[in-house]
Design an enzyme around this catalytic site. Structure first.
Site, short mmCIF file in Angstrom:
data_model
loop_
_atom_site.label_atom_id
_atom_site.label_comp_id
_atom_site.label_asym_id
_atom_site.label_seq_id
_atom_site.Cartn_x
_atom_site.Cartn_y
_atom_site.Cartn_z
N HIS A 178 1.63 4.22 -2.95
CA HIS A 178 1.61 5.69 -2.83
C HIS A 178 2.89 6.26 -3.42
CE1 HIS A 178 -2.03 6.27 -0.62
NE2 HIS A 178 -1.63 5.72 0.51
N HIS A 202 0.83 -1.21 0.00
CA HIS A 202 0.00 0.00 0.00
C HIS A 202 0.87 1.26 0.00
CE1 HIS A 202 -3.71 2.25 1.32
NE2 HIS A 202 -2.78 3.08 1.77
#
Ligand SMILES: [Zn+2]
Length: 328
Positions: free
Chosen positions: A222, A218
């Site tokens: 980003h 995750h």
């Protein structure tokens, strides 16, 4: 009473039970807070005859227990237990897991975004960035900070391997590159910048709550330029944000991305970039903040995932197509 997707898997994260309905996500029992009505019905069906053996009146929602110590059978009123459980649940709702606390930082943009390449702090707008903020050639040089242990490194490398298996983006150990990420475990919370901001930029995977393959994927996603799935501009067609359950002052954590750049995939509840159902809730495990429109969907936190979705990978490949092509 269903086991999770990875039950008895030789390698945790490799699926062993795959639902036929693609919208269904299996949730491990320790992430559930009550049994299903269908479970209760089955208990009552199985014990219907036994519960009715006692002369005194019992309703079908009762269950009987054998007291071995006293040597006789007696019946416990399950409804009383359920009532007591309900009272206890209100008094002490499930504690917010450390893994969630580390991800949902009230002082960061959308909980875990430190800053956004090319945008002024405080004026961040979520959008997949222009090509100038992509990693050159689809290559992301990295170094591990001195705080990273070999165990933590193994977990993070598993996360990187998911990118290598499904996308054209490559994480490589830094040699002399100017732009690179430094991954540390001794900073506070799980967070990353979005996109390449130039020079050294940190990705924080706090030893307290962030050392999970799903969290690593995750945050790395980003770092290569992606925002959150539940903040997509089209999200209102898929989820309802219950602002009455959101902690006061944190409503903006659910602002939609006004300038979201479409990169070829529809909304996916199971995206590694989707938050769970109690994100920024006033009462974790009780007051839901993100409720899927599709009632069959159960949102799963990033730290409970073990890989990105194919739709995540497709978007990465679409966004990086030109950069990756330059590498060859
Ligand atoms: Zn995030």
């Amino acid at each position: 009473m269903d086991y999770g997707t990875h039950t008895s898997s030789e390698q945790w994260g490799v699926k062993t039970i795959v639902p036929t309905n693609p919208n269904v996500v299996l949730v491990e029992s320790w992430y559930k807070y009550e049994k299903e009505q269908s479970d209760a019905d089955q208990i009552n069906n199985l014990y219907a005859a036994e519960c009715n053996r006692e002369p005194h009146e019992l309703s079908t929602s009762d269950i009987c227990f054998l007291d071995y110590n006293k040597g006789n059978v007696y019946f416990l009123r399950l409804r009383l237990i359920l009532l007591a459980t309900a009272v206890a649940a209100v008094a002490a709702s499930p504690a917010m897991p450390l893994a969630a606390k580390a991800m949902y930082n009230p002082d960061l943009f959308q909980g875990d975004i430190k800053g956004i390449a090319g945008q002024e702090p405080g004026h961040e707008r979520a959008a997949i960035l222009g090509p100038q903020y992509l990693w050159s050639g689809g290559v992301v040089p990295y170094v591990f900070g001195s705080s990273i242990t070999s165990h933590q490194r193994d977990i993070i490398l598993q996360g990187m391997n998911d990118f290598h298996a499904k996308t054209c983006v490559r994480f490589v150990e830094r040699t002399t590159q100017h732009d690179y990420i430094e991954i540390v475990s001794n900073d506070s919370g799980c967070w990353s910048y979005v996109g390449s901001i130039g020079g050294k930029q940190r990705v924080s995977l706090d030893v307290n709550g962030c050392i999970y393959v799903g969290t690593a994927i995750h945050e790395l996603m980003h770092a290569i330029g992606f925002y959150h799935e539940h903040c997509r501009n089209d999200r209102d067609n898929y989820v309802t944000i219950h602002y009455e359950n959101v902690m006061a002052g944190l409503e903006s954590q659910f602002d939609k991305d006004s300038y979201y750049q479409y990169v070829g995939e529809g909304y996916n509840y199971a995206s590694i970039m989707h938050y769970g159902t109690y994100a920024f809730s006033i009462q974790w495990g009780v007051k839901k903040t993100i409720i899927p429109t599709d009632p069959n969907v159960v949102l799963v936190e990033a730290y409970d995932k073990y890989e990105m979705e194919q739709s995540d990978a497709n978007q990465i490949n679409n966004l990086y197509a030109a950069e990756c092509a330059r590498r060859h």
